[in-house]
Design a protein around this motif. Sequence first.
Motif, PDB file in Angstrom:
ATOM      1  N   GLY A   2      15.073  47.534  45.239  1.00  0.00           N
ATOM      2  CA  GLY A   2      16.257  48.279  44.830  1.00  0.00           C
ATOM      3  C   GLY A   2      15.979  49.154  43.622  1.00  0.00           C
ATOM      4  O   GLY A   2      16.413  50.319  43.559  1.00  0.00           O
ATOM      5  N   GLY A   3      15.240  48.619  42.645  1.00  0.00           N
ATOM      6  CA  GLY A   3      14.879  49.411  41.477  1.00  0.00           C
ATOM      7  C   GLY A   3      13.994  50.582  41.838  1.00  0.00           C
ATOM      8  O   GLY A   3      14.132  51.687  41.288  1.00  0.00           O
ATOM      9  N   PHE A   4      13.072  50.366  42.762  1.00  0.00           N
ATOM     10  CA  PHE A   4      12.216  51.449  43.255  1.00  0.00           C
ATOM     11  C   PHE A   4      13.062  52.549  43.896  1.00  0.00           C
ATOM     12  O   PHE A   4      12.844  53.752  43.652  1.00  0.00           O
ATOM     13  N   LEU A   5      14.046  52.154  44.717  1.00  0.00           N
ATOM     14  CA  LEU A   5      14.905  53.143  45.372  1.00  0.00           C
ATOM     15  C   LEU A   5      15.771  53.892  44.366  1.00  0.00           C
ATOM     16  O   LEU A   5      15.928  55.117  44.452  1.00  0.00           O
ATOM     17  N   VAL A   6      16.320  53.171  43.407  1.00  0.00           N
ATOM     18  CA  VAL A   6      17.150  53.825  42.381  1.00  0.00           C
ATOM     19  C   VAL A   6      16.308  54.824  41.602  1.00  0.00           C
ATOM     20  O   VAL A   6      16.729  55.967  41.361  1.00  0.00           O
ATOM     21  N   GLU A   7      15.113  54.408  41.183  1.00  0.00           N
ATOM     22  CA  GLU A   7      14.243  55.270  40.397  1.00  0.00           C
ATOM     23  C   GLU A   7      13.841  56.522  41.174  1.00  0.00           C
ATOM     24  O   GLU A   7      13.677  57.608  40.585  1.00  0.00           O
ATOM     25  N   SER A   8      13.690  56.381  42.498  1.00  0.00           N
ATOM     26  CA  SER A   8      13.254  57.515  43.318  1.00  0.00           C
ATOM     27  C   SER A   8      14.407  58.383  43.794  1.00  0.00           C
ATOM     28  O   SER A   8      14.175  59.346  44.540  1.00  0.00           O
ATOM     29  N   GLY A   9      15.642  58.050  43.397  1.00  0.00           N
ATOM     30  CA  GLY A   9      16.783  58.791  43.910  1.00  0.00           C
ATOM     31  C   GLY A   9      16.975  58.583  45.400  1.00  0.00           C
ATOM     32  O   GLY A   9      17.490  59.448  46.111  1.00  0.00           O
ATOM     33  N   CYS A  10      16.550  57.427  45.892  1.00  0.00           N
ATOM     34  CA  CYS A  10      16.629  57.064  47.312  1.00  0.00           C
ATOM     35  C   CYS A  10      15.847  58.035  48.193  1.00  0.00           C
ATOM     36  O   CYS A  10      16.192  58.237  49.368  1.00  0.00           O
ATOM     37  N   SER A  11      14.792  58.616  47.642  1.00  0.00           N
ATOM     38  CA  SER A  11      13.889  59.434  48.448  1.00  0.00           C
ATOM     39  C   SER A  11      12.479  58.880  48.305  1.00  0.00           C
ATOM     40  O   SER A  11      11.757  59.216  47.361  1.00  0.00           O
ATOM     41  N   VAL A  12      12.103  58.021  49.243  1.00  0.00           N
ATOM     42  CA  VAL A  12      10.749  57.491  49.252  1.00  0.00           C
ATOM     43  C   VAL A  12       9.753  58.610  49.532  1.00  0.00           C
ATOM     44  O   VAL A  12       8.633  58.610  49.022  1.00  0.00           O
ATOM     45  N   ARG A  13      10.168  59.596  50.298  1.00  0.00           N
ATOM     46  CA  ARG A  13       9.296  60.720  50.609  1.00  0.00           C
ATOM     47  C   ARG A  13       8.927  61.481  49.337  1.00  0.00           C
ATOM     48  O   ARG A  13       7.757  61.828  49.122  1.00  0.00           O
ATOM     49  N   ALA A  14       9.918  61.727  48.479  1.00  0.00           N
ATOM     50  CA  ALA A  14       9.643  62.440  47.222  1.00  0.00           C
ATOM     51  C   ALA A  14       8.821  61.575  46.280  1.00  0.00           C
ATOM     52  O   ALA A  14       7.880  62.055  45.632  1.00  0.00           O
ATOM     53  N   ALA A  15       9.157  60.282  46.210  1.00  0.00           N
ATOM     54  CA  ALA A  15       8.438  59.378  45.305  1.00  0.00           C
ATOM     55  C   ALA A  15       7.004  59.144  45.759  1.00  0.00           C
ATOM     56  O   ALA A  15       6.146  58.792  44.938  1.00  0.00           O
TER      57      ALA A  15
END
Length: 437
Positions: A307-320
């Motif tokens: 969840g922290g990973f998703l929040v930090e990435s703005g819910c864009s795993v592609r961008a992160a």
Amino acid sequence: MTVLLRRDDLHASVSDPESASMNFLNEVAARFPAAISLAAGRPYDGFHTTDDLDRYLRGYLAHLEALGLSHEQRQRQLLQYGRTNGHLGALIARMLLVDEGIEVPEQAVMVTSGCQEAMVVALRGLCARPGDVVLAVEPCYVGLTGAARVLGVEVVPVPESAEGLDPDTVPAVVAAVRASGRRPRALYLVPNFANPSGASMPVAARHRLLEVAAECDLLLLEDDPYGLFGLDDEPRPTLKALDTGERVVYLGSFAKSCFPGARVGFLVADQTVVDAVGRRTLLAEELSAVKSLLTVNTSPVAQAVIGGFLVESGCSVRAAGKEKTAFYRRNLRTLLGALETSFGGDPRVHWNTPAGGFFAVLDVPLTADEALLETSGRDYGVLWTPMSFFYGFDGRGPGGGGRRQIRLSCSALPPEDIGEGVRRLAQLVGDRAEEER
């Protein structure tokens, strides 16, 4: 007297050849730790450290606080048993919309203990009667066929072409299954850069497969762990993004996009289920009963890390994941270049050219079996995976296919090791092919 159990009295999955194959790979890797491994399909170690765990946890707690949860509620969400289907549904649904154009309600998302559990839950929920079977593209990822074996679900192969599954081969397989009195419930496939073959379906074939699924009244189990890692930025829409008839159950994982140690995957099942009195629910909600008997719920702490990973990435795993994508692109190009350098002059050796992902397949002029792998690790210092491990799940056993093929993985290595690993492999193939002439 000490109890002695007969191995024949244990479940077939205990002695399953596919399970034994994976154990053999682990054992060979442990025996030859200095060997360069072109076998491991895991992510590269260098993308995360344990320092990320604390940052992601704190980021997720801050997110919960921003949502209005009290200190006690935040503590309880991480430290107690939780909702069976998990508490990341909203974030995962947002990620799917941002990255893939998939629009589903958060109630359609089940958070699982790795994608492996998602496979078990889907198979157990869908295959309810004797004679219910699942179709799968062959060669097939052993996690799916292994899960089916544990559950006692028969898997019927659908042959893969160089461009992935040919949708027009599916109706004949479905018809043959039904003619035998069995019921085909779903078709499992990896449309993007499949494990083990590296094959990827053209977009037109994806549209056609959805048409075929509707014509055959078949669900599709779409597994998409590698979709982020194309060699280019060409759009490759998931089947779920193209799905207008709710034919696709989507299986996802954070093992490649984040890290495997979190053991967090997910299942998206937005199909409508109607009971005897007309009550309607979503398939994901119905499948929660299966999950509750497997793991009760996915670790809330592990969910909080993701969840922290998703929040930090703005819910864009592609961008992160741009750095990871660039790394895996470079590694795959390095692998393909090394194959050309080491094997390009040998007309007996051929390989495919995947458009992305972690894997390529090498055709060699000798039997690529466990004995050869043992020799390869011991005498040549390089490991790989026999493609025969991914065939024969319909009961044909070893030798059903892939006997002269090798799966090569480039994901876990620094680029400089890939060329040396391929050079060692070429030496092995050259030496042994001469001996077998």
